[in-house]
Motif scaffolding. Structure first.
Motif, PDB file in Angstrom:
ATOM      1  N   PRO A 123       0.820  -1.225   0.000  1.00  0.00           N
ATOM      2  CA  PRO A 123       0.000   0.000   0.000  1.00  0.00           C
ATOM      3  C   PRO A 123       0.849   1.269   0.000  1.00  0.00           C
ATOM      4  CG  PRO A 123      -0.814  -1.557   1.634  1.00  0.00           C
ATOM      5  CD  PRO A 123       0.470  -2.130   1.109  1.00  0.00           C
ATOM      6  N   GLY A 124       0.261   2.343  -0.462  1.00  0.00           N
ATOM      7  CA  GLY A 124       0.952   3.636  -0.492  1.00  0.00           C
ATOM      8  C   GLY A 124       1.835   3.744  -1.724  1.00  0.00           C
ATOM      9  N   GLY A 125       1.555   2.944  -2.748  1.00  0.00           N
ATOM     10  CA  GLY A 125       2.350   3.010  -3.973  1.00  0.00           C
ATOM     11  C   GLY A 125       3.751   2.467  -3.793  1.00  0.00           C
ATOM     12  N   LEU A 126       3.938   1.536  -2.871  1.00  0.00           N
ATOM     13  CA  LEU A 126       5.263   0.968  -2.606  1.00  0.00           C
ATOM     14  C   LEU A 126       5.354  -0.456  -3.149  1.00  0.00           C
ATOM     15  CD1 LEU A 126       5.758   2.116   1.106  1.00  0.00           C
ATOM     16  CD2 LEU A 126       6.369   3.330  -0.996  1.00  0.00           C
ATOM     17  N   VAL A 127       6.580  -0.957  -3.179  1.00  0.00           N
ATOM     18  CA  VAL A 127       6.831  -2.351  -3.542  1.00  0.00           C
ATOM     19  C   VAL A 127       7.642  -2.971  -2.409  1.00  0.00           C
ATOM     20  CG1 VAL A 127       7.817  -3.919  -5.260  1.00  0.00           C
ATOM     21  CG2 VAL A 127       6.867  -1.732  -5.986  1.00  0.00           C
ATOM     22  N   HIS A 128       7.211  -4.166  -1.987  1.00  0.00           N
ATOM     23  CA  HIS A 128       7.886  -4.895  -0.906  1.00  0.00           C
ATOM     24  C   HIS A 128       8.895  -5.846  -1.551  1.00  0.00           C
ATOM     25  CE1 HIS A 128       7.505  -7.105   3.130  1.00  0.00           C
ATOM     26  NE2 HIS A 128       8.269  -7.904   2.400  1.00  0.00           N
ATOM     27  N   LEU A 129      10.143  -5.810  -1.064  1.00  0.00           N
ATOM     28  CA  LEU A 129      11.224  -6.592  -1.669  1.00  0.00           C
ATOM     29  C   LEU A 129      11.909  -7.489  -0.639  1.00  0.00           C
ATOM     30  CD1 LEU A 129      13.118  -3.684  -3.517  1.00  0.00           C
ATOM     31  CD2 LEU A 129      11.316  -5.142  -4.468  1.00  0.00           C
ATOM     32  N   GLU A 130      12.310  -8.659  -1.078  1.00  0.00           N
ATOM     33  CA  GLU A 130      13.162  -9.550  -0.274  1.00  0.00           C
ATOM     34  C   GLU A 130      14.006 -10.377  -1.238  1.00  0.00           C
ATOM     35  OE1 GLU A 130       9.715 -10.521   3.025  1.00  0.00           O
ATOM     36  OE2 GLU A 130      11.117 -12.115   2.500  1.00  0.00           O
ATOM     37  N   ALA A 131      15.076 -10.968  -0.721  1.00  0.00           N
ATOM     38  CA  ALA A 131      15.843 -11.939  -1.511  1.00  0.00           C
ATOM     39  C   ALA A 131      16.559 -12.860  -0.540  1.00  0.00           C
ATOM     40  CB  ALA A 131      16.856 -11.231  -2.412  1.00  0.00           C
ATOM     41  N   GLU A 132      16.781 -14.087  -0.978  1.00  0.00           N
ATOM     42  CA  GLU A 132      17.402 -15.067  -0.069  1.00  0.00           C
ATOM     43  C   GLU A 132      18.799 -14.636   0.349  1.00  0.00           C
ATOM     44  OE1 GLU A 132      17.353 -19.145  -1.308  1.00  0.00           O
ATOM     45  OE2 GLU A 132      15.160 -19.081  -1.547  1.00  0.00           O
ATOM     46  N   ASP A 133      19.606 -14.148  -0.630  1.00  0.00           N
ATOM     47  CA  ASP A 133      20.996 -13.858  -0.268  1.00  0.00           C
ATOM     48  C   ASP A 133      21.109 -12.617   0.628  1.00  0.00           C
ATOM     49  OD1 ASP A 133      20.230 -12.219  -2.383  1.00  0.00           O
ATOM     50  OD2 ASP A 133      22.237 -12.113  -3.252  1.00  0.00           O
ATOM     51  N   THR A 134      20.283 -11.598   0.400  1.00  0.00           N
ATOM     52  CA  THR A 134      20.374 -10.417   1.265  1.00  0.00           C
ATOM     53  C   THR A 134      19.825 -10.735   2.660  1.00  0.00           C
ATOM     54  OG1 THR A 134      18.329  -9.606   0.248  1.00  0.00           O
ATOM     55  CG2 THR A 134      20.390  -8.662  -0.553  1.00  0.00           C
ATOM     56  N   SER A 135      18.815 -11.612   2.732  1.00  0.00           N
ATOM     57  CA  SER A 135      18.326 -12.036   4.053  1.00  0.00           C
ATOM     58  C   SER A 135      19.392 -12.836   4.784  1.00  0.00           C
ATOM     59  CB  SER A 135      17.048 -12.866   3.916  1.00  0.00           C
ATOM     60  OG  SER A 135      15.944 -11.987   3.775  1.00  0.00           O
ATOM     61  N   ALA A 136      20.096 -13.706   4.033  1.00  0.00           N
ATOM     62  CA  ALA A 136      21.143 -14.515   4.677  1.00  0.00           C
ATOM     63  C   ALA A 136      22.279 -13.634   5.187  1.00  0.00           C
ATOM     64  CB  ALA A 136      21.677 -15.550   3.685  1.00  0.00           C
ATOM     65  N   ALA A 137      22.454 -12.466   4.555  1.00  0.00           N
ATOM     66  CA  ALA A 137      23.552 -11.570   4.966  1.00  0.00           C
ATOM     67  C   ALA A 137      23.176 -10.683   6.147  1.00  0.00           C
ATOM     68  CB  ALA A 137      23.944 -10.688   3.771  1.00  0.00           C
ATOM     69  N   ALA A 138      21.899 -10.733   6.577  1.00  0.00           N
ATOM     70  CA  ALA A 138      21.442  -9.826   7.645  1.00  0.00           C
ATOM     71  C   ALA A 138      21.000 -10.614   8.867  1.00  0.00           C
ATOM     72  CB  ALA A 138      20.282  -8.980   7.132  1.00  0.00           C
ATOM     73  N   ASP A 139      21.335 -10.089  10.037  1.00  0.00           N
ATOM     74  CA  ASP A 139      20.773 -10.630  11.273  1.00  0.00           C
ATOM     75  C   ASP A 139      20.555  -9.458  12.228  1.00  0.00           C
ATOM     76  OD1 ASP A 139      23.181 -10.079  12.614  1.00  0.00           O
ATOM     77  OD2 ASP A 139      24.007 -12.043  12.099  1.00  0.00           O
ATOM     78  N   LEU A 140      20.186  -9.760  13.461  1.00  0.00           N
ATOM     79  CA  LEU A 140      19.836  -8.670  14.377  1.00  0.00           C
ATOM     80  C   LEU A 140      21.052  -7.857  14.805  1.00  0.00           C
ATOM     81  CD1 LEU A 140      17.075 -10.480  16.462  1.00  0.00           C
ATOM     82  CD2 LEU A 140      16.752  -8.630  14.814  1.00  0.00           C
ATOM     83  N   HIS A 141      22.265  -8.287  14.417  1.00  0.00           N
ATOM     84  CA  HIS A 141      23.488  -7.568  14.796  1.00  0.00           C
ATOM     85  C   HIS A 141      24.129  -6.843  13.622  1.00  0.00           C
ATOM     86  CE1 HIS A 141      23.203  -9.837  18.538  1.00  0.00           C
ATOM     87  NE2 HIS A 141      22.876 -10.853  17.754  1.00  0.00           N
ATOM     88  N   THR A 142      23.526  -6.928  12.452  1.00  0.00           N
ATOM     89  CA  THR A 142      24.137  -6.312  11.263  1.00  0.00           C
ATOM     90  C   THR A 142      24.148  -4.790  11.412  1.00  0.00           C
ATOM     91  OG1 THR A 142      23.212  -8.107   9.956  1.00  0.00           O
ATOM     92  CG2 THR A 142      24.034  -6.217   8.729  1.00  0.00           C
ATOM     93  N   PRO A 143      25.323  -4.162  11.258  1.00  0.00           N
ATOM     94  CA  PRO A 143      25.374  -2.691  11.404  1.00  0.00           C
ATOM     95  C   PRO A 143      24.502  -1.994  10.359  1.00  0.00           C
ATOM     96  CG  PRO A 143      27.586  -3.653  11.285  1.00  0.00           C
ATOM     97  CD  PRO A 143      26.620  -4.752  10.952  1.00  0.00           C
ATOM     98  N   ASP A 144      23.957  -0.860  10.754  1.00  0.00           N
ATOM     99  CA  ASP A 144      23.019  -0.146   9.901  1.00  0.00           C
ATOM    100  C   ASP A 144      23.582   0.191   8.504  1.00  0.00           C
ATOM    101  OD1 ASP A 144      20.340   0.911   9.816  1.00  0.00           O
ATOM    102  OD2 ASP A 144      21.361   2.840   9.529  1.00  0.00           O
ATOM    103  N   PRO A 145      24.843   0.649   8.391  1.00  0.00           N
ATOM    104  CA  PRO A 145      25.333   0.957   7.034  1.00  0.00           C
ATOM    105  C   PRO A 145      25.289  -0.274   6.120  1.00  0.00           C
ATOM    106  CG  PRO A 145      26.813   1.862   8.695  1.00  0.00           C
ATOM    107  CD  PRO A 145      25.812   1.020   9.432  1.00  0.00           C
ATOM    108  N   GLU A 146      25.543  -1.456   6.694  1.00  0.00           N
ATOM    109  CA  GLU A 146      25.461  -2.673   5.860  1.00  0.00           C
ATOM    110  C   GLU A 146      24.029  -2.949   5.430  1.00  0.00           C
ATOM    111  OE1 GLU A 146      27.287  -6.389   7.191  1.00  0.00           O
ATOM    112  OE2 GLU A 146      28.904  -5.181   8.047  1.00  0.00           O
ATOM    113  N   LEU A 147      23.095  -2.736   6.344  1.00  0.00           N
ATOM    114  CA  LEU A 147      21.681  -2.956   5.988  1.00  0.00           C
ATOM    115  C   LEU A 147      21.275  -2.004   4.876  1.00  0.00           C
ATOM    116  CD1 LEU A 147      19.984  -3.414   9.495  1.00  0.00           C
ATOM    117  CD2 LEU A 147      20.631  -5.188   7.846  1.00  0.00           C
ATOM    118  N   ARG A 148      21.740  -0.750   4.989  1.00  0.00           N
ATOM    119  CA  ARG A 148      21.382   0.229   3.946  1.00  0.00           C
ATOM    120  C   ARG A 148      21.969  -0.181   2.597  1.00  0.00           C
ATOM    121  NH1 ARG A 148      23.398   5.243   5.631  1.00  0.00           N
ATOM    122  NH2 ARG A 148      23.601   4.711   7.817  1.00  0.00           N
ATOM    123  N   GLY A 149      23.169  -0.743   2.631  1.00  0.00           N
ATOM    124  CA  GLY A 149      23.795  -1.227   1.389  1.00  0.00           C
ATOM    125  C   GLY A 149      22.992  -2.378   0.785  1.00  0.00           C
TER     126      GLY A 149
END
Ligand SMILES: Cc1cc2nc3c(=O)[nH]c(=O)nc-3n(C[C@H](O)[C@H](O)[C@H](O)COP(=O)(O)OP(=O)(O)OC[C@H]3O[C@@H](n4cnc5c(N)ncnc54)[C@H](O)[C@@H]3O)c2cc1C
Length: 386
Positions: free
Chosen positions: A260-286
């Motif tokens: 909703p709101g004219g947005l698109v929801h995105l995910e991918a297996e490899d980017t999810s595998a690269a992220a966890d609850l400790h991933t620094p914010d600059p990496e998440l933004r990348g």
């Protein structure tokens, strides 16, 4: 049968669904959440309703029943606000795997067929033309749910049948005992049934009901450890120029759906595998920028889009991948319900759980057979004896 006092802990998609079913069945329901309803995993879920690659057969059937249960519920629960049975287009990397999966699903009576790349582009006009010959498939009964408006409606439905909703400190469960729920205000709620739908926090609540230092009766994949597979990165981008995507779409590099709101929801297996609850914010933004880049290559209309939200959110992942539903071994007064694919499953599971807790389970003594593979005591059998 006299109405019973049912305390349902957790107002995600599962707890809200169960509270609504129990309240509609005439039970005296209190729904408790430490936050506002629907703000944890359910809020950020991809929320694809599917049984696309679920095994074994009984788990496939459970998920397929889940898709149908939402379709049955939608007309009486303001479905247009949250139910999106728009179908799913998949462009796959491996033609053999896709053909084998489509064949198996079709044999199991699940609508699925192979299509050409040109048909895929016709089904999803926002798709940039895939290379001819790319393997593709169409799953017409799948879709997605908008979990925030859905949970609002489930909670309102429960309340309209007399349920009490407690949130914040009033709804935060701090201790449990047979027949009693202690909350963050120091209040004690008396209940004939306590149903725990606390998602990833279920082991912590189960631990309140079992002896100290005993093995967890509800083993979930540990989600807080660095490198855990339970967290996933969710990204929302917009605005979209033009109509935007209308289906659930999977490519080898990306999963997307409208939001909703004219947005698109995105995910991918490899980017999810690269992220966890400790991933620094600059990496998440990348990682979020990388998903936007892939989305621009995949669909039209994203030239002006930026990342509007990104979030690491945690799957409640039972150790063997399948739902855990039933009374806790050693503390049968606590009924637990925790599952991955909870968005697909909640409408159907909640129907089975309401039956388990009311008519079938209590009066006839015959619980729903569909729940048999998912009882928590299966983990006891798997544990080596001391
Ligand atoms: C990245 C990602 C993608 C996913 N994609 C899909 C998908 O495409 N399709 C699908 O079907 N499923 C998907 N899932 C899984 C699905 O989102 C979850 O299975 C589902 O949302 C779980 O719902 P829940 O109600 O059990 O948990 P939650 O939504 O987490 O709700 C649990 C509630 O319990 C409350 N709580 C916890 N502790 C306490 C306490 N002590 N006192 C009071 N309240 C408490 C929390 O505040 C929370 O509101 C995905 C999950 C993730 C993370």
């Amino acid at each position: 049968m006299e109405p019973r006092r049912c305390a349902v802990i957790g107002a995600g998609v599962l707890g809200a669904s169960i509270a609504a079913r129990l309240a509609a069945a005439g039970q005296h329901v209190t729904l408790l959440d430490q936050r506002e309803p629907g703000q944890a995993t359910s809020r950020w879920s991809f929320a694809w309703i599917n049984s696309n690659d679920k095994a074994p057969r009984h788990y496939h059937d459970l998920n397929q029943a889940g898709i149908r249960a939402w379709a049955e519920l939608a007309p009486g629960l303001d479905g247009p606000a949250w139910h999106r049975p728009v179908g799913h287009v998949e462009l796959a990397a491996d033609p053999d795997e896709l053909a084998a999966r489509v064949r198996r699903l079709a044999d199991w009576g699940y609508p699925a067929r192979l299509i050409t790349a040109a048909e895929a582009a016709e089904l999803e006009p926002a798709l940039k033309p895939p290379a001819p010959g790319v393997p593709a498939a169409w799953f017409p009964e799948e879709g997605y749910l908008l979990t925030e408006p859905l949970i609002d409606r489930l909670v309102a439905d429960a309340a309209s049948h007399g349920a009490t909703i407690l949130t914040g400190d009033q709804g935060r469960v701090t201790a449990l005992a047979e027949g009693r729920v202690h909350t963050g205000t120091g209040a004690i709620l008396e209940a004939d049934e306590i149903v725990c739908c606390a998602g990833r926090w279920t082991p912590a609540l189960a631990a309140l009901a079992t002896p100290p230092r005993s093995a967890s009766p509800v083993p979930l994949i540990p989600w807080d450890t660095p490198g855990s597979t339970a967290p996933g990165l969710v990204v929302r981008v917009g605005p979209v120029d033009g109509a935007g995507p209308s289906r659930v779409l999977h490519t080898p590099q990306l999963a997307l759906r409208p939001h909703p709101g004219g947005l698109v929801h995105l995910e991918a297996e490899d980017t999810s595998a690269a992220a966890d609850l400790h991933t620094p914010d600059p990496e998440l933004r990348g990682l979020a920028a990388e998903l936007l880049h892939r989305a621009r290559r995949t669909i039209r209309g994203l030239d002006r889009a930026t990342v509007t939200d990104y979030q690491v959110c945690v799957r409640p992942l039972p150790a063997d991948g399948q739902s855990v539903v039933g009374r806790l071994p050693g503390a049968g007064w606590l009924y637990v319900a925790v599952t991955h694919s909870g968005v697909t499953l909640a409408a159907h599971l909640s129907r089975l759980i309401a039956a388990d807790l009311t008519t079938a389970g209590l009066t006839t003594g015959v619980p729903p057979a569909e729940l048999a593979p998912y009882r928590p005591d299966r983990f006891l059998a798997a544990r080596p004896s001391a």
